[in-house]
Scaffold this motif. Structure first.
Motif, PDB file in Angstrom:
ATOM      1  N   LEU B 217       0.823  -1.189   0.000  1.00 38.44           N
ATOM      2  CA  LEU B 217       0.000   0.000   0.000  1.00 38.44           C
ATOM      3  C   LEU B 217       0.866   1.251   0.000  1.00 38.44           C
ATOM      4  CD1 LEU B 217      -3.023   0.150  -0.014  1.00 38.44           C
ATOM      5  CD2 LEU B 217      -2.964   0.510   2.447  1.00 38.44           C
ATOM      6  N   SER B 218       2.034   1.134   0.649  1.00 41.46           N
ATOM      7  CA  SER B 218       2.925   2.289   0.737  1.00 41.46           C
ATOM      8  C   SER B 218       3.445   2.696  -0.626  1.00 41.46           C
ATOM      9  CB  SER B 218       4.118   1.974   1.635  1.00 41.46           C
ATOM     10  OG  SER B 218       3.652   1.474   2.844  1.00 41.46           O
ATOM     11  N   GLN B 219       3.284   1.838  -1.591  1.00 39.88           N
ATOM     12  CA  GLN B 219       3.782   2.174  -2.924  1.00 39.88           C
ATOM     13  C   GLN B 219       2.700   2.844  -3.770  1.00 39.88           C
ATOM     14  OE1 GLN B 219       6.747   2.169  -3.514  1.00 39.88           O
ATOM     15  NE2 GLN B 219       7.626   0.728  -2.052  1.00 39.88           N
ATOM     16  N   SER B 220       1.549   3.157  -3.148  1.00 39.51           N
ATOM     17  CA  SER B 220       0.473   3.802  -3.909  1.00 39.51           C
ATOM     18  C   SER B 220       0.321   5.245  -3.463  1.00 39.51           C
ATOM     19  CB  SER B 220      -0.827   3.031  -3.677  1.00 39.51           C
ATOM     20  OG  SER B 220      -1.918   3.864  -3.939  1.00 39.51           O
ATOM     21  N   GLU B 221       0.314   6.173  -4.417  1.00 37.64           N
ATOM     22  CA  GLU B 221       0.206   7.580  -4.026  1.00 37.64           C
ATOM     23  C   GLU B 221      -1.209   8.119  -4.227  1.00 37.64           C
ATOM     24  OE1 GLU B 221       2.615  10.211  -6.370  1.00 37.64           O
ATOM     25  OE2 GLU B 221       2.595   8.848  -8.064  1.00 37.64           O
ATOM     26  N   GLY B 222      -2.164   7.217  -4.394  1.00 32.46           N
ATOM     27  CA  GLY B 222      -3.549   7.658  -4.542  1.00 32.46           C
ATOM     28  C   GLY B 222      -4.062   8.295  -3.263  1.00 32.46           C
ATOM     29  N   LEU B 223      -5.106   9.118  -3.424  1.00 29.63           N
ATOM     30  CA  LEU B 223      -5.687   9.802  -2.276  1.00 29.63           C
ATOM     31  C   LEU B 223      -6.671   8.865  -1.591  1.00 29.63           C
ATOM     32  CD1 LEU B 223      -5.778  12.649  -0.954  1.00 29.63           C
ATOM     33  CD2 LEU B 223      -7.766  13.091  -2.374  1.00 29.63           C
ATOM     34  N   ALA B 224      -6.580   8.775  -0.257  1.00 32.56           N
ATOM     35  CA  ALA B 224      -7.530   7.941   0.472  1.00 32.56           C
ATOM     36  C   ALA B 224      -8.711   8.776   0.941  1.00 32.56           C
ATOM     37  CB  ALA B 224      -6.850   7.285   1.663  1.00 32.56           C
ATOM     38  N   PHE B 225      -8.400   9.888   1.581  1.00 32.65           N
ATOM     39  CA  PHE B 225      -9.467  10.807   1.990  1.00 32.65           C
ATOM     40  C   PHE B 225      -8.843  12.153   2.304  1.00 32.65           C
ATOM     41  CE2 PHE B 225      -8.219   8.182   5.596  1.00 32.65           C
ATOM     42  CZ  PHE B 225      -7.950   9.094   6.609  1.00 32.65           C
ATOM     43  N   TYR B 294     -14.293  10.971   1.763  1.00 34.50           N
ATOM     44  CA  TYR B 294     -13.651   9.696   1.424  1.00 34.50           C
ATOM     45  C   TYR B 294     -13.679   9.496  -0.073  1.00 34.50           C
ATOM     46  CZ  TYR B 294     -14.156   8.799   6.378  1.00 34.50           C
ATOM     47  OH  TYR B 294     -14.078   8.898   7.737  1.00 34.50           O
ATOM     48  N   GLU B 295     -12.559   9.070  -0.627  1.00 31.99           N
ATOM     49  CA  GLU B 295     -12.521   8.732  -2.052  1.00 31.99           C
ATOM     50  C   GLU B 295     -13.174   7.369  -2.246  1.00 31.99           C
ATOM     51  OE1 GLU B 295     -11.260  10.711  -4.533  1.00 31.99           O
ATOM     52  OE2 GLU B 295     -11.359  12.075  -2.829  1.00 31.99           O
ATOM     53  N   GLU B 331     -18.398   6.311  -4.684  1.00 30.05           N
ATOM     54  CA  GLU B 331     -18.111   7.651  -5.180  1.00 30.05           C
ATOM     55  C   GLU B 331     -17.762   8.499  -3.960  1.00 30.05           C
ATOM     56  OE1 GLU B 331     -22.678   9.075  -5.660  1.00 30.05           O
ATOM     57  OE2 GLU B 331     -21.831   7.650  -7.073  1.00 30.05           O
ATOM     58  N   PRO B 332     -17.079   9.599  -4.170  1.00 32.90           N
ATOM     59  CA  PRO B 332     -16.648  10.380  -3.023  1.00 32.90           C
ATOM     60  C   PRO B 332     -17.817  10.663  -2.078  1.00 32.90           C
ATOM     61  CG  PRO B 332     -15.693  11.260  -5.008  1.00 32.90           C
ATOM     62  CD  PRO B 332     -16.601  10.165  -5.434  1.00 32.90           C
ATOM     63  N   MET B 333     -17.541  10.483  -0.772  1.00 31.52           N
ATOM     64  CA  MET B 333     -18.610  10.620   0.210  1.00 31.52           C
ATOM     65  C   MET B 333     -18.128  11.512   1.337  1.00 31.52           C
ATOM     66  SD  MET B 333     -20.357   7.627   2.449  1.00 31.52           S
ATOM     67  CE  MET B 333     -19.165   7.553   3.755  1.00 31.52           C
ATOM     68  N   MET B 334     -18.982  12.400   1.794  1.00 32.33           N
ATOM     69  CA  MET B 334     -18.546  13.315   2.836  1.00 32.33           C
ATOM     70  C   MET B 334     -19.256  13.039   4.160  1.00 32.33           C
ATOM     71  SD  MET B 334     -18.267  17.381   2.772  1.00 32.33           S
ATOM     72  CE  MET B 334     -19.182  18.204   4.029  1.00 32.33           C
ATOM     73  N   LEU B 335     -18.518  13.125   5.254  1.00 29.25           N
ATOM     74  CA  LEU B 335     -19.082  12.990   6.605  1.00 29.25           C
ATOM     75  C   LEU B 335     -18.660  14.184   7.424  1.00 29.25           C
ATOM     76  CD1 LEU B 335     -18.401   9.280   7.639  1.00 29.25           C
ATOM     77  CD2 LEU B 335     -20.460  10.240   6.634  1.00 29.25           C
ATOM     78  N   LYS B 336     -19.557  14.587   8.335  1.00 26.52           N
ATOM     79  CA  LYS B 336     -19.181  15.615   9.317  1.00 26.52           C
ATOM     80  C   LYS B 336     -19.063  14.897  10.653  1.00 26.52           C
ATOM     81  CE  LYS B 336     -21.473  19.688   7.395  1.00 26.52           C
ATOM     82  NZ  LYS B 336     -20.322  20.570   7.458  1.00 26.52           N
ATOM     83  N   LEU B 337     -17.906  15.000  11.295  1.00 24.40           N
ATOM     84  CA  LEU B 337     -17.647  14.205  12.484  1.00 24.40           C
ATOM     85  C   LEU B 337     -17.191  15.081  13.642  1.00 24.40           C
ATOM     86  CD1 LEU B 337     -15.577  11.351  10.818  1.00 24.40           C
ATOM     87  CD2 LEU B 337     -18.001  11.344  11.308  1.00 24.40           C
TER      88      LEU B 337
END
Lengths: 317, 675
Positions: B217-225, B294-295, B331-337
């Motif tokens: 996983l460390s070799q992936s530069e994609g965005l997680a959130f 979240y992506e 799909e991208p999802m938003m939460l307020k926490l």
């Protein structure tokens, strides 16, 4: 004063009518074209007659010269014609030991250039100066042409073999281009009976004196053209210049020819003021050879289309 | 070549055909990423066919050929392995028809059908991708379509630039309307759901940990959130984005449950109510409010600072103080926490859970077990024992690396602790929890993300896949679960800064990527800018849902009521229409015609009602002759009117202007009244 002018005019109108009638007798059933031809001459413009061979082009040109009683020369244009054949040439005279200029056929009041477009562009161009300036230059000397000087040219349609297209600059120098077209059946019957055509040419007498002709020419600019009519003319011109329709619109010289032609036409109808009818009568003859349409539309068709489209009514004046 | 039997002036020109083809290509190209690629050659062949017909080289295909083509196309779609009832199938059918239509665009109305279908397909594209790049491409495709729409209406060819400019202006004029609709139009929940694309890969952390996974996983530069803090940002070393709790160890792999379960079942087992959480929580310290986007990951596991005490959005509370998405994140999802990280969790732990947190495989790793027992005996308290273990990590020759040697699968813990001593977070967290359990202290592995990259432009924290991390939680008396990160003993930079700093010497950061924007400093700046733009796009455009809309409208209008909104929207619409009118020159004063012409036009209108229409090219005299012939009753008046008008226009100096106008007016009312 007004009265005398009117009286004078009335006399001139009579002369014009006589002219027309004389011409109608020779060229049967072509009133419109005959009037246009006479209009061009009276308005001091040059005339181009385009049609198939054998339609009476030359007859019309010859009849015109006879009626106006003008000195007339005719040159048959061919592909080997040279400018010197038209303008003239300087010849060495051994008796006087000097060159003397021998005038060519262009030194005449009515110059009939038959089948103009069979000559090469070089020979055609020899006419350019003559038509525009009323003079010719040769060997550095300028010779004035007689006044009045008209060129009546006939040409065969460009689809015929052995023709050179006339350049736009030369076409623009012809005030009108007219086509005669096939005669009506009734008229054709008369022609077939032999009551018509060249045989009658010899009978034509001079109707208009040189003085009358010059008087009429001076009268043409006095024909009233109102602001409203100019609005209409400008609408027509503007339409020819819109790029969805034409590649080449009407030049200012063409527009002037349109107005002058309409004035002269009005005169022929016995009026001292021009109407939209007069503009419409000469528009196709003026614009047909000057407009170049998109997608190879013929100029005449285009001119008719524009005439059909543009509103006669309107304007801010 | 024009087809016989159709009116020529309504046929599409050659230039119009090329325009249509370009527009169709631009619409279909991006969809080829999601739908069968062979639809594009279908379009090209169809258009080439039509162009050959236009040039007179072939005949227009007949109904049999068209039918056969349609049949082949549908058979091809079925053979492509798309589910029969699915969005993909619907979109593919639409694309197929769109491509085939190129054969039959003969008349203008066919072209219009193509363009309108194209607009719909641009909309379909957004079902597959909603990134800002897609949106920009959509605008481009719309411009091309509108350009084609303009081109097929032209009889003479215009320059490509002028058509594009016109279509861009048209789209620009629609922009304000679009904005108003975006802000004010109610956001309805979908009335039905279509089985969306099934072929979505899962990304991100898996629900198991075998040392080696996180290194991949460390070799992936994609965005997680990405995270936006409403108040101050917590310290970098406090940013433990908690995901899953791994309780079960089989000697090699850590997992959530003993047996492999269906993700849906796992989710059901783990979810709980908020009251359950509240009962087990001793809320302390200050709350941290933040929004997370979240992506798309294709999974339900969410990551947050634990414990979450308040959440708004499509998520559930989990049993281990984590949170779980209601549906897989596609799909991208938003939460307020709101989280309270200083709280104490499970001070009194249920027995069953207690047992779970002590589970170990029956045998294996004997040396490590023995070590744990020995050290525990010499320690005065559990805390003391933990410190001595952590000291071992710090002082012994442990080494943080993303390229650890392979371990003996039977005795992986022994091998790591006593021999290789080289590893990364998964090794440290796993071995630490093993030692704790061996000594009888309840402990568990937690996986998630640690840290993140602060984006100054967008003021948000971007957490990438390479920020994935594993740490431990230990249950201490009176303190509940305590977070302990053994990795920070070995490589403090990993926690204080980031992974790149931790493995700088080794150079293994994103080493599997040949081209990495993150590694290059200048490109990294560009990437941060792009991230920031994308973040804003997700947050303010894609994230603009009913809740955000209500909040925004409240801030904008103060009080939100239907009447209020109606007034605002009505005003905005009026303003937009006024702007359109001004730009399109609808209010520009036409030069007014002179009064005599207007009177004459009224005269023409009156006669038209009586059945005589004037053509534009008819002069007054000509029209007069026609009119009097048809309406002999009006002969005198019409003739007189025409004469007056004609004289006024063409011999104006002979008459008095006002007098003539008066005559015209009088005659006009007379003609109008007369039956």
């Amino acid at each position: 004063m007004l009265n005398t002018v009117n009286q004078l005019n009335t006399a001139l109108f009579k002369d014009i009518d006589a002219c027309l009638n004389a011409l109608y007798r020779v060229i049967l059933g072509k009133e419109q074209q005959v009037q246009l031809a006479l209009t061009a001459i009276l308005a001091d413009g040059h005339l181009l007659i385009e049609d198939l061979p054998g339609m009476g082009k030359t007859t019309l040109a010859y009849a015109l010269s006879r009626v106006l009683g003008l000195n007339y020369k005719r040159v048959q244009f061919t592909s080997d014609l040279l400018p010197a054949d038209l303008i003239g040439v300087s010849v060495y005279d051994p008796r006087t030991a000097a060159f003397s200029f021998h005038r060519g056929p262009v030194f005449s009041s009515i110059f009939l250039a038959d089948e103009l477009n069979r000559a090469t562009p070089k020979a055609q161009s020899a006419l350019l100066e003559a038509m525009e300036e009323g003079q010719v230059s040769i060997d550095g000397e300028t010779h004035a042409l007689p006044d009045p000087f008209f060129v009546i040219a006939t040409q065969n349609p460009q689809t015929q073999y052995g023709t050179f297209p006339l350049p736009e600059s030369q076409l623009d120098r012809f005030m009108f281009r007219i086509a005669l077209g096939y005669p009506e059946p009734v008229v054709e019957r008369e022609i077939l009976k032999g009551n018509q055509g060249r045989a009658k040419l010899a009978d034509i007498q001079q109707v208009l004196s040189r003085d009358s002709l010059l008087e009429i020419q001076q009268l043409v600019p006095q024909v009233k053209v109102s602001e409203t009519l100019l609005d209409y003319v400008q609408r027509l011109i503007a339409r020819t210049r819109e790029d969805d329709l034409c590649d080449l619109g009407l030049s200012p010289r063409g527009a002037l020819a349109l107005i002058k032609g309409a004035q002269c036409w009005a005169l022929l109808q016995g009026r001292m003021h021009a109407l939209p009818e007069d503009i419409q009568a000469v528009f196709v003859a003026v614009a047909g050879h000057r407009l170049i349409g998109k997608q190879e539309t013929r100029g005449e068709q285009l001119a008719r289309h524009i005439l059909h489209e543009v509103d006669v009514i309107g304007g801010s004046h | 070549m024009f087809i016989k039997g159709f009116p020529q002036d309504k046929q599409i020109t050659y230039a119009g055909m090329l325009w249509l083809l370009a527009a169709q290509l631009s619409v279909m190209s991006p969809l080829a990423f999601y739908l069968p690629v062979w639809l594009i050659p279908v379009l090209l062949i169809s258009a080439a066919w039509r162009i050959r017909v236009m040039k007179g080289r072939t005949e227009q295909p007949g109904i049999v050929v068209i039918g056969a083509l349609g049949f082949c196309g549908i058979a091809g779609l079925l053979a492509s392995g798309i589910a029969l009832v699915s969005l993909d199938m619907m979109a593919s059918l639409l694309m197929l028809g769109f491509a085939y239509k190129a054969i039959e665009v003969i008349q203008r109305r066919d072209g219009i059908v193509v363009v309108l279908t194209g607009y719909l397909l641009v909309g379909v594209l957004f079902l597959y991708s909603q990134s800002i790049l897609t949106a920009m491409y959509g605008v481009f495709a719309m411009t091309m379509l509108s350009g084609a729409l303009i081109a097929i209406q032209q009889s003479a060819q215009q320059s490509i630039g002028s058509n594009l400019k016109l279509s861009a202006i048209m789209l620009l004029l629609c922009l304000p309307l679009m904005l108003v609709l975006f802000v004010f139009a109610p956001r309805f929940a979908p009335l039905w759901t279509l089985p969306l694309h099934s072929n979505h890969a899962r990304t991100g952390i898996s629900d198991q940990m075998t040392p080696g996974d996180i290194a991949n996983l460390s070799q992936s530069e994609g965005l997680a959130f990405s995270v936006k803090f409403n108040r101050a940002r917590p310290d970098q070393n406090q940013l433990y984005w908690r995901g899953m709790v791994l309780n079960y160890f089989d000697g090699n792999t850590w997992s959530q449950f003993q047996e492999e379960l269906d993700p849906d079942v796992e989710k059901k087992t783990l979810q709980t109510s908020f009251s359950n959480i509240a009962d087990r929580l001793d809320k302390r310290g200050e709350g941290i409010e933040y929004d997370i986007i979240y992506e798309a990951s294709g999974q339900s596991w969410l990551f947050a600072l634990a414990p979450v005490v308040s959440l708004q959005g499509e998520a559930l509370y989990g049993r281990n103080f984590n949170i779980i998405a209601k549906h897989d994140v596609r799909e991208p999802m938003m939460l307020k926490l709101i989280s309270y990280p200083d709280s104490r969790r499970d001070v009194a732990l249920a027995d069953m859970l207690h047992q779970q947190a002590l589970q170990l495989p029956p045998d294996g790793n004997a040396a490590s077990r023995e070590l744990a027992v020995r050290l525990f005996k010499t320690s005065s308290s559990p805390q003391d024992f933990i410190d001595s273990i952590l000291n071992r990590y710090r002082q012994d020759a442990f080494y943080y690396t993303l390229r650890p040697p392979l371990l003996d699968p039977q005795h992986s813990i022994d091998d790591f602790l006593l021999n290789s001593k080289k590893g990364f977070c998964a090794h440290y967290a796993g071995s630490f929890v093993f030692l704790m359990r061996a000594a009888g202290i309840p402990a568990r592995v937690v996986i998630g993300y640690q840290g993140g990259e602060w984006n100054n432009n967008g003021e948000f924290l971007a957490v990438h896949h390479y920020d994935a991390h594993a740490w431990a939680e230990v249950l201490l008396k009176n303190r509940g679960w305590v977070r302990i990160d053994p990795t920070s003993m070995v490589a403090p930079q990993r926690v204080e800064q980031n992974l790149q700093a931790a493995v700088q010497e080794e150079g293994s950061f994103l080493e599997a990527k040949i081209f990495s924007m993150t590694r290059n400093q200048w490109l990294n700046g560009v990437r941060k800018q792009l991230d920031s733009v994308q973040y804003r796009w997700r947050r303010y455009v894609l994230g603009y849902d009913t809740r955000q809309q209500a909040a925004f409208l409240k801030r904008l209008l103060g009080e939100v009521s239907v009447g209020h909104i109606a007034i605002v929207v009505g005003t905005l619409f009026t303003v937009i229409i006024l702007i359109w009118g001004i730009v399109l020159g609808l209010f520009r004063k036409q030069p007014r015609e002179a009064i005599e012409h207007r009177l004459y036009r009224r005269f023409c209108q009156i006669l038209q009602k009586k059945g005589i229409k004037r053509l534009p090219s008819q002069t007054p005299q000509q029209f007069c002759r026609i009119a009097t012939a048809q309406l002999p009753a009006f002969n005198q008046d019409i003739t007189k009117f025409t004469e007056t008008y004609s004289t006024l226009c063409y011999q104006p100096d002979r008459v008095s202007y006002q007098q003539q106008i008066d005559i015209m007016k009088r005659l006009l009312s007379k003609i109008r009244k007369q039956r």
